[in-house]
Design a protein around this motif. Structure first.
Motif, PDB file in Angstrom:
ATOM      1  N   LEU A 294       0.960  -1.151  -0.156  1.00 39.62           N
ATOM      2  CA  LEU A 294       0.105  -0.244  -0.187  1.00 39.62           C
ATOM      3  C   LEU A 294       0.779   1.482   0.146  1.00 39.62           C
ATOM      4  O   LEU A 294       1.808   1.674   0.907  1.00 39.62           O
ATOM      5  N   CYS A 295       0.525   1.877  -0.985  1.00 39.22           N
ATOM      6  CA  CYS A 295       1.843   3.534  -0.958  1.00 39.22           C
ATOM      7  C   CYS A 295       0.681   4.411  -0.480  1.00 39.22           C
ATOM      8  O   CYS A 295      -0.857   4.492  -0.282  1.00 39.22           O
ATOM      9  N   VAL A 296       1.826   5.088   0.545  1.00 39.56           N
ATOM     10  CA  VAL A 296       1.204   6.404   0.486  1.00 39.56           C
ATOM     11  C   VAL A 296       2.453   7.239   1.003  1.00 39.56           C
ATOM     12  O   VAL A 296       3.448   7.305   0.399  1.00 39.56           O
ATOM     13  N   GLY A 297       1.850   8.932   0.079  1.00 35.36           N
ATOM     14  CA  GLY A 297       2.725  10.017   0.123  1.00 35.36           C
ATOM     15  C   GLY A 297       2.258  11.339  -0.475  1.00 35.36           C
ATOM     16  O   GLY A 297       0.756  11.133  -1.032  1.00 35.36           O
ATOM     17  N   GLU A 298       3.000  12.267   0.268  1.00 34.64           N
ATOM     18  CA  GLU A 298       2.213  13.684   0.314  1.00 34.64           C
ATOM     19  C   GLU A 298       2.945  14.887  -1.004  1.00 34.64           C
ATOM     20  O   GLU A 298       4.193  14.137  -1.376  1.00 34.64           O
ATOM     21  N   THR A 299       2.253  15.091  -1.458  1.00 34.71           N
ATOM     22  CA  THR A 299       2.292  16.028  -2.769  1.00 34.71           C
ATOM     23  C   THR A 299       3.811  17.042  -1.412  1.00 34.71           C
ATOM     24  O   THR A 299       4.243  17.276  -0.694  1.00 34.71           O
ATOM     25  N   LEU A 300       4.647  18.367  -2.825  1.00 40.16           N
ATOM     26  CA  LEU A 300       5.393  18.784  -2.764  1.00 40.16           C
ATOM     27  C   LEU A 300       4.500  20.019  -1.639  1.00 40.16           C
ATOM     28  O   LEU A 300       5.092  20.771  -0.580  1.00 40.16           O
ATOM     29  N   GLU A 301       3.056  20.889  -2.144  1.00 38.77           N
ATOM     30  CA  GLU A 301       2.392  20.841  -1.458  1.00 38.77           C
ATOM     31  C   GLU A 301       2.220  20.801  -0.362  1.00 38.77           C
ATOM     32  O   GLU A 301       1.836  21.867   0.730  1.00 38.77           O
TER      33      GLU A 301
ATOM     34  N   PRO B  22       7.212   9.746  -0.790  1.00 39.55           N
ATOM     35  CA  PRO B  22       6.731  10.933  -0.810  1.00 39.55           C
ATOM     36  C   PRO B  22       6.570  11.673  -2.498  1.00 39.55           C
ATOM     37  O   PRO B  22       7.632  11.303  -3.614  1.00 39.55           O
ATOM     38  N   VAL B  23       5.820  12.333  -2.942  1.00 44.98           N
ATOM     39  CA  VAL B  23       5.444  12.346  -4.067  1.00 44.98           C
ATOM     40  C   VAL B  23       6.522  13.064  -5.138  1.00 44.98           C
ATOM     41  O   VAL B  23       6.639  13.122  -5.984  1.00 44.98           O
ATOM     42  N   TRP B  24       7.096  14.223  -4.041  1.00 46.37           N
ATOM     43  CA  TRP B  24       7.693  15.301  -4.537  1.00 46.37           C
ATOM     44  C   TRP B  24       9.980  14.668  -4.813  1.00 46.37           C
ATOM     45  O   TRP B  24       9.956  14.430  -5.678  1.00 46.37           O
ATOM     46  N   ALA B  25       9.372  13.267  -4.244  1.00 45.27           N
ATOM     47  CA  ALA B  25      10.607  12.300  -4.393  1.00 45.27           C
ATOM     48  C   ALA B  25      11.114  10.790  -5.566  1.00 45.27           C
ATOM     49  O   ALA B  25      11.496  10.232  -5.685  1.00 45.27           O
ATOM     50  N   ILE B  26       9.539  11.535  -6.007  1.00 44.71           N
ATOM     51  CA  ILE B  26       9.367   9.710  -7.177  1.00 44.71           C
ATOM     52  C   ILE B  26       9.763  10.188  -8.535  1.00 44.71           C
ATOM     53  O   ILE B  26       9.712  11.436  -8.711  1.00 44.71           O
ATOM     54  N   GLY B  27      10.845   9.944  -8.717  1.00 42.69           N
ATOM     55  CA  GLY B  27      11.424  10.335 -10.218  1.00 42.69           C
ATOM     56  C   GLY B  27      12.109  11.399 -10.870  1.00 42.69           C
ATOM     57  O   GLY B  27      12.494  11.846 -11.720  1.00 42.69           O
ATOM     58  N   THR B  28      12.434  12.475  -9.806  1.00 40.57           N
ATOM     59  CA  THR B  28      12.512  13.603  -9.536  1.00 40.57           C
ATOM     60  C   THR B  28      13.909  13.730  -9.556  1.00 40.57           C
ATOM     61  O   THR B  28      14.918  14.494  -9.756  1.00 40.57           O
ATOM     62  N   GLY B  29      14.582  12.428  -8.729  1.00 39.61           N
ATOM     63  CA  GLY B  29      16.413  12.905  -8.220  1.00 39.61           C
ATOM     64  C   GLY B  29      15.844  14.092  -6.835  1.00 39.61           C
ATOM     65  O   GLY B  29      17.153  13.450  -6.940  1.00 39.61           O
ATOM     66  N   LYS B  30      15.174  13.975  -6.302  1.00 35.87           N
ATOM     67  CA  LYS B  30      15.229  14.551  -5.458  1.00 35.87           C
ATOM     68  C   LYS B  30      15.324  13.611  -3.789  1.00 35.87           C
ATOM     69  O   LYS B  30      13.590  13.464  -3.825  1.00 35.87           O
TER      70      LYS B  30
ATOM     71  N   GLY C 109      11.179   6.601  -3.373  1.00 41.28           N
ATOM     72  CA  GLY C 109      11.342   8.367  -4.389  1.00 41.28           C
ATOM     73  C   GLY C 109      12.423   8.378  -4.281  1.00 41.28           C
ATOM     74  O   GLY C 109      13.704   8.526  -3.512  1.00 41.28           O
ATOM     75  N   SER C 110      13.586   7.640  -5.857  1.00 41.85           N
ATOM     76  CA  SER C 110      15.016   7.895  -5.874  1.00 41.85           C
ATOM     77  C   SER C 110      16.348   6.986  -5.400  1.00 41.85           C
ATOM     78  O   SER C 110      16.909   8.139  -5.442  1.00 41.85           O
ATOM     79  N   VAL C 111      15.595   6.130  -4.705  1.00 46.38           N
ATOM     80  CA  VAL C 111      16.264   5.661  -4.010  1.00 46.38           C
ATOM     81  C   VAL C 111      17.119   4.967  -5.351  1.00 46.38           C
ATOM     82  O   VAL C 111      17.302   4.681  -6.527  1.00 46.38           O
TER      83      VAL C 111
ATOM     84  N   ILE D 168      11.290   0.883  -5.226  1.00 45.18           N
ATOM     85  CA  ILE D 168      12.460   1.293  -6.657  1.00 45.18           C
ATOM     86  C   ILE D 168      11.574   1.541  -7.451  1.00 45.18           C
ATOM     87  O   ILE D 168      11.073   0.090  -8.066  1.00 45.18           O
ATOM     88  N   GLY D 169      11.671   2.562  -8.425  1.00 49.36           N
ATOM     89  CA  GLY D 169      11.573   2.732  -9.429  1.00 49.36           C
ATOM     90  C   GLY D 169      12.691   2.787 -10.832  1.00 49.36           C
ATOM     91  O   GLY D 169      12.984   2.147 -10.803  1.00 49.36           O
ATOM     92  N   GLY D 170      13.119   3.982 -10.807  1.00 50.56           N
ATOM     93  CA  GLY D 170      13.958   4.026 -12.117  1.00 50.56           C
ATOM     94  C   GLY D 170      14.924   2.762 -11.968  1.00 50.56           C
ATOM     95  O   GLY D 170      16.176   2.495 -12.960  1.00 50.56           O
ATOM     96  N   ALA D 171      15.877   2.934 -10.513  1.00 51.18           N
ATOM     97  CA  ALA D 171      17.289   1.942 -10.185  1.00 51.18           C
ATOM     98  C   ALA D 171      16.716   0.571 -10.398  1.00 51.18           C
ATOM     99  O   ALA D 171      17.602   0.258 -10.510  1.00 51.18           O
TER     100      ALA D 171
END
Ligand code: PGA
Length: 248
Positions: free
Chosen positions: A123-130, A166-174, A209-211, A230-233
């Motif tokens: 189950l995935c949970v996470g907040e946006t940057l806003e 965290p949505v702001w960390a997914i695929g962003t490198g942050k 998120g960018s692991v 882990i997504g991209g990696a």
């Protein structure tokens, strides 16, 4: 310390092909580590993934239908996933929530379908940057978790995995810092503990998120982080294997 076995899951999203499956399967043959490893390719590759991957690696789907079976063109049911060899299914990924309109009620229904077919939901949970900048991280992630707990009951979490992404960390490198991630994981565990201390202490909480291979070990060393989604990696055999090896 905890008895929780680490878990590393690779979420290919809508990427990859048979060739990638061969590469990932080839590199995981040498994996002897102490983590549970799950590979989640797109639907068409699930059966081939089960056949190709070593027996100690699990296969997971990225989504499933909230319906059991019937006239639902384009949907895939939990029993089908189970029959082709899936052990896990990702539920409520932020891309499903944001791009395909999945709300908490639908996420909870999918969670229940998965478990009824013997699949372990991630189950995935996470907040946006806003939401983070407005100071609402805790309210958002605990709200997403409790929506499912309230629908299915806390006991269902005895065989479930939670991924904080965290949505702001997914695929962003942050990447979230290890401290930021640990803070949220501790909050999620405390939220479970209010319902059941036993389930809270045994439920695995993954960070996503960018692991990458070079930040995984520090994230996984946090006391409430039990592995990663882990997504991209996960799309490169070497980096996915290195991340699996970082989970001890
Ligand atoms: P990322 O994706 O590792 O590419 O940031 C993680 C995920 O969305 O599960």
């Amino acid at each position: 310390m905890s008895q929780r076995k680490p878990l590393v899951a690779g979420n290919w999203k809508m990427n990859g092909n048979q060739a990638l499956l061969g590469e990932i399967a080839g590199s995981l043959v040498s994996y002897q580590g102490g983590a549970d490893v799950v590979v989640c390719p797109p639907f068409p590759y699930l059966a081939a993934a089960r056949a190709a991957l070593p027996g100690n690696v699990q296969v997971g789907a990225q989504n499933l239908s909230d319906q059991q079976d019937g006239a639902f063109t384009g949907e895939v049911g939990a029993a089908m996933l189970s029959e082709v060899g899936c052990g896990y299914v990702i539920i409520g990924h932020s891309e499903r929530r944001a791009l395909y309109g999945e709300d908490d009620a639908l996420v909870a229904a999918k969670f229940a379908r998965a478990q009824a077919a013997g699949l372990v939901p991630i189950l995935c949970v996470g907040e946006t940057l806003e939401e983070r900048e407005a100071g609402n991280t805790e309210a958002v992630v605990c709200g997403q978790l409790l929506a499912v707990v309230d629908a299915v009951g806390i006991d269902a979490f005895a065989s479930a995995v939670i991924a904080y992404e965290p949505v702001w960390a997914i695929g962003t490198g942050k990447t979230a810092s290890p401290e930021q991630a640990q803070d949220v994981h501790a909050t999620l565990r405390a939220t479970l503990a209010e319902k059941s201390p036993n389930i809270a202490s045994s439920t695995r909480l993954l960070y996503g998120g960018s692991v990458k291979a070079d930040n995984a070990a520090l994230l996984f060393s946090q006391s409430d982080i039990d592995g990663g989604l882990i997504g991209g990696a996960s799309l490169t055999a070497d980096s996915f294997l290195a991340i699996c090896q970082a989970a001890k």
